[in-house]
Design an enzyme around this catalytic site. Structure first.
Site, PDB file in Angstrom:
ATOM      1  N   ASP A 174      -2.657  38.296  22.731  1.00  0.00           N
ATOM      2  CA  ASP A 174      -4.699  39.046  24.011  1.00  0.00           C
ATOM      3  C   ASP A 174      -4.459  40.260  24.057  1.00  0.00           C
ATOM      4  OD1 ASP A 174      -4.667  36.026  25.530  1.00  0.00           O
ATOM      5  OD2 ASP A 174      -2.537  36.429  26.507  1.00  0.00           O
TER       6      ASP A 174
ATOM      7  N   ASP B 213      -0.627  37.975  29.235  1.00  0.00           N
ATOM      8  CA  ASP B 213       0.091  38.186  28.770  1.00  0.00           C
ATOM      9  C   ASP B 213       0.971  38.490  27.082  1.00  0.00           C
ATOM     10  OD1 ASP B 213       0.227  35.580  28.479  1.00  0.00           O
ATOM     11  OD2 ASP B 213       2.825  35.613  28.651  1.00  0.00           O
TER      12      ASP B 213
ATOM     13  N   ASP C 267      -6.274  34.179  29.929  1.00  0.00           N
ATOM     14  CA  ASP C 267      -5.438  33.602  29.309  1.00  0.00           C
ATOM     15  C   ASP C 267      -4.915  32.535  30.227  1.00  0.00           C
ATOM     16  OD1 ASP C 267      -3.955  32.481  26.941  1.00  0.00           O
ATOM     17  OD2 ASP C 267      -2.377  33.656  27.098  1.00  0.00           O
TER      18      ASP C 267
END
Length: 763
Positions: free
Chosen positions: A511, A507, A308
């Site tokens: 996700d 994080d 990400d």
């Protein structure tokens, strides 16, 4: 239970050793009957312990490889080979004790995390500090952390604090945190007592989440151990067939006993789990908690990395990028008004403003009569002036919009980020541009991951495509996928798993599905019971992507050593079994040889507990990376002064140009040039030996020379301006030089900070 098992194994070891020696002494003194009785007495408890182990293994549907030792001792006793039975018993007992020692040493980092868990908290009750159970702490409680104590829950500091975060992060340096900054449970107070406000319950805090993950990792049997069990089942069958075949071919039951002795116990069952657990423990020491042996093995085999952007490649929080000012307004004044008013708000943008002001050493004033409009901005009084900060729409409703605001809004649309506009007494005086900046360690981490064999790097983000492509181009990733929903990320991970073992780093809560779907999900930073940490297979306890590089290196080394243990254990034992089947190795000698094989395999497995980084520690260079970064932050106003002068130069009159250039040259002489000279004369000589080569920092020193040359040319330009003012050509030349100087200094500072950060990583 671990203490009980260790105590039993120690008793078995001491008992078998003493009875073996005592029996030998009796036989030497002519008391053969007593000596043989002592050997039987020493072997029988070990035989009973093996019977219990085999029953437990069969109940758990695992291969009971201890059956070989059980058969060997039982057969030796049945044949009257009491000395062989005693020697085999000693071998088995010493192997069990050695395995317990190796497992305890391999788990020591994880065990340390559990043993240091805080038990109570000091809470303010009726004006007094009272010790309370952790379960009684609630968000909003005021807590005291005494010197040497651990923070019991996550929260916010009300005082400055010196913290030892090594238990969570592996960083040995003491960290200074300011009032208003967050603190995580489990960190140790390395300074004076401080107060904090609880932000979460104990069970939802960082350390509780770490404890749960460690306990899960200790309960799980790694696939390497299960793989060893499968090999062990095959090995048991092979041993029994070879023992039976030698008995059938020669008619000598002693041959079968000799084969069983050298096959007992199978050393790969001892070595492989030790190597895997050593790897997990070593990762914990470096700030990466892996939940089990399965995740470690998959991490060692990974070739594809998804990550990400926000919070993973970037810091996940707004940071000061630049300050835009109205004419005749200083950047420090804009930031002082904005940060002073922002003190009255708990918003993350407000925290970014106050932290930026502290980094620059700007003294803040106390605000009053503050009114906050959620999602829009603040207004109130600072030093007798009416101040408003917030979005353009909010501030422009309270003050006339400035001509430069449209250009700033357009730039933000191109590059992403946000801007906090500032108005004082009805006049828009400037704006503070904030951006979620790349982590300092991100470019280096991605380079090192490529070197470790991660050949496909894919960035997933919900940001606009143009912003995502810009970040991807800077990092040189293989692929960029923008405007991704959680479902899109999940599908991308599932498709990539057909091409190789996939790591996903993220994080946020969004996700979590992708982290769970990946072969190895890695969460950035432990956040208690956060969905991302719970769904992940591994958690980086410190928000540094380069710790993933350490994890990959450790995992690959641990797996390589585990495979060595399998090959070594089975190969040596197979060779010894063949020698025994051919009659070249009697039972007693075979038992001694097998003991040596066990020790060799376990010592080899314990190599996985050692991890030496490729570069030396920063202490060898005596480099204070945080101080050097703070010096760069203090240079930010000078860089803004350079940029502002370059922008405003065409609008100034002759006297204004001369005065502005003189002021800038004075700032360069007082602040920028001394800093660069100190780096060249003091910092670089200490760094150079660590980097190797004759002159590893030549390129960095060349940047210093370029900065010196540009500053000298700027002085010459200022001196050449005549009484009538600068010509158009002189203005253009000065503008080009100013823009170039700002770009070179910013790039050079960024390169130095990445270098300092890399050195800091080796602490």
């Amino acid at each position: 239970m671990p203490r009980i098992r260790l105590s039993v194994d120690l008793v078995l070891l001491l008992g078998s050793a003493l009875t073996l020696m005592a029996g030998g002494a009796c036989v030497a003194l002519g008391m053969g009957t007593l000596g043989r009785a002592l050997w039987v007495a020493g072997a029988s408890p070990v035989l009973l312990a093996l019977t219990i182990s085999i029953g437990k293994a069969l109940f758990e549907r695992r291969a009971g490889v201890d059956i070989l030792a059980w058969l060997a001792i039982g057969l030796a006793l049945a044949l009257g080979e009491t000395l062989a039975a005693a020697v085999i018993a000693l071998m088995v007992a010493s192997g069990r004790a050695l395995e317990q020692y190796a497992q305890r040493r391999a788990r020591r980092e994880m065990t340390a995390l559990l043993s240091r868990a805080p038990r109570v908290a000091m809470r303010l009750e009726d004006g007094q500090w009272q010790p309370v159970a952790l379960d009684a702490v609630h968000p909003g409680d005021r807590l005291l952390v005494r010197s040497g104590d651990c923070a019991a829950v996550d929260g916010t500091l009300t005082d400055a604090a010196q913290l030892d975060e090594s238990m969570l992060t592996g960083e040995s340096a003491i960290v200074l945190r300011q009032a208003g900054q967050s603190v995580r449970s489990g960190v140790v107070n390395a300074g004076s007592p401080f107060e904090m406000v609880a932000g979460a319950r104990a069970q939802d805090s960082t350390y509780a989440g770490i404890v749960r993950m460690v306990e899960a990792a200790q309960r799980e049997r790694g696939p390497s151990a299960r793989l060893a069990d499968r090999y062990g089942a095959f090995f048991v069958l092979l041993s029994l067939m070879l023992a039976g075949g030698s008995w059938w071919a020669t008619g000598e039951l002693a041959r079968a006993l000799a084969v069983l002795v050298v096959a007992t116990p199978c050393p790969l069952i001892l070595g492989v789990p030790v190597a895997i657990v050593s790897g997990i423990s070593n990762c914990a020491k470096r700030g990466m908690l892996i939940k089990g042996g399965g995740a470690l093995e998959r991490l060692a085999q990974a070739s594809i990395l998804f990550f990400d952007k926000t919070g993973t490649l970037t810091g996940g929080r707004a940071r000061l990028a630049s300050i835009h000012c109205a004419p005749n307004t200083r950047p420090d004044a804009v930031l002082r008004f904005a940060a002073s008013l922002a003190q009255a708000s708990g918003h993350v943008i407000s925290e970014a403003l106050t932290l930026a002001a502290r980094e620059r050493g700007i003294g803040l004033l106390a605000p009053s009569a503050v009114e906050e409009t959620a999602g829009a901005g603040l207004r109130g009084q600072v030093d007798g002036a009416n101040v408003a900060i917030g979005s353009f729409a909010y501030v422009s409703s309270l003050a006339a919009s400035a001509p430069w605001s449209e250009d700033l809004l357009r730039d933000i649309g191109y590059e992403g980020g946000a801007a906090v506009f500032v108005a004082v007494d009805g006049e828009m005086i400037g704006a503070v541009r904030l951006a979620d900046q790349l982590r300092m360690d991100t470019p280096r981490a991605l380079r090192l991951l490529r070197r470790e064999g991660i050949d496909r790097l894919v960035m997933l983000t919900g940001d606009r495509d143009d912003v995502a492509q810009s970040v991807g181009a800077m990092l040189g990733v293989t692929e960029v996928r923008a405007e991704q929903t959680p479902a899109d990320k999940l599908h991308a991970i599932e498709a990539a798993r057909r091409d190789g073992v996939v790591i996903m780093v993220g994080d946020g809560v969004n996700d979590a599905p992708a982290l769970a779907a990946a072969d190895v999900g890695v969460a950035m930073g432990a956040r208690g019971a956060a969905a991302s940490a719970e769904a992940a297979d591994a958690v980086l306890l410190v928000d540094r992507l380069d710790r993933l590089v350490d994890g990959v290196r450790i995992a690959r080394r641990a797996r390589r050593i585990a495979v060595q243990c399998v090959v070594m254990g089975m190969g040596l034992s197979a060779g010894a079994m063949i020698a025994a089947a051919l009659g070249w190795l009697p039972p007693v000698a075979g038992a001694m040889l097998q003991e040596a094989i066990d020790v060799l395999v376990i010592v080899n497995a314990l190599r996985a507990a050692r991890f030496h980084r490729a570069a030396p520690a920063r202490e060898l260079a005596n480099i204070d990376a945080e101080r050097l970064k703070a010096e760069h932050a203090a240079l930010a106003p000078v860089l803004e002064q350079i940029r502002a002068l370059a922008d405003d130069l065409p609008e100034l009159d002759g006297a204004g140009v001369a005065n502005a250039l003189t002021a800038l040259n004075d700032a360069l002489d007082r602040r920028l040039l001394p800093h660069e000279r100190a780096d060249d004369e003091q910092v670089y000589p200490r760094l150079a030996p660590l980097l190797g080569g004759d002159d590893p920092l030549a390129a960095m020193s060349s940047a210093h020379r370029e900065i010196y040359g540009m500053a000298r040319r700027l002085k010459q330009m200022a001196g050449n301006i005549g009484a009538a003012g600068p010509t158009l050509g002189q203005v253009r030349d000065a503008q080009r030089l100013l823009y170039g100087l700002e770009a070179v200094v910013r790039l050079h500072c960024a390169q130095e900070e990445e270098l300092f950060h890399a050195v800091d990583a080796y602490a």
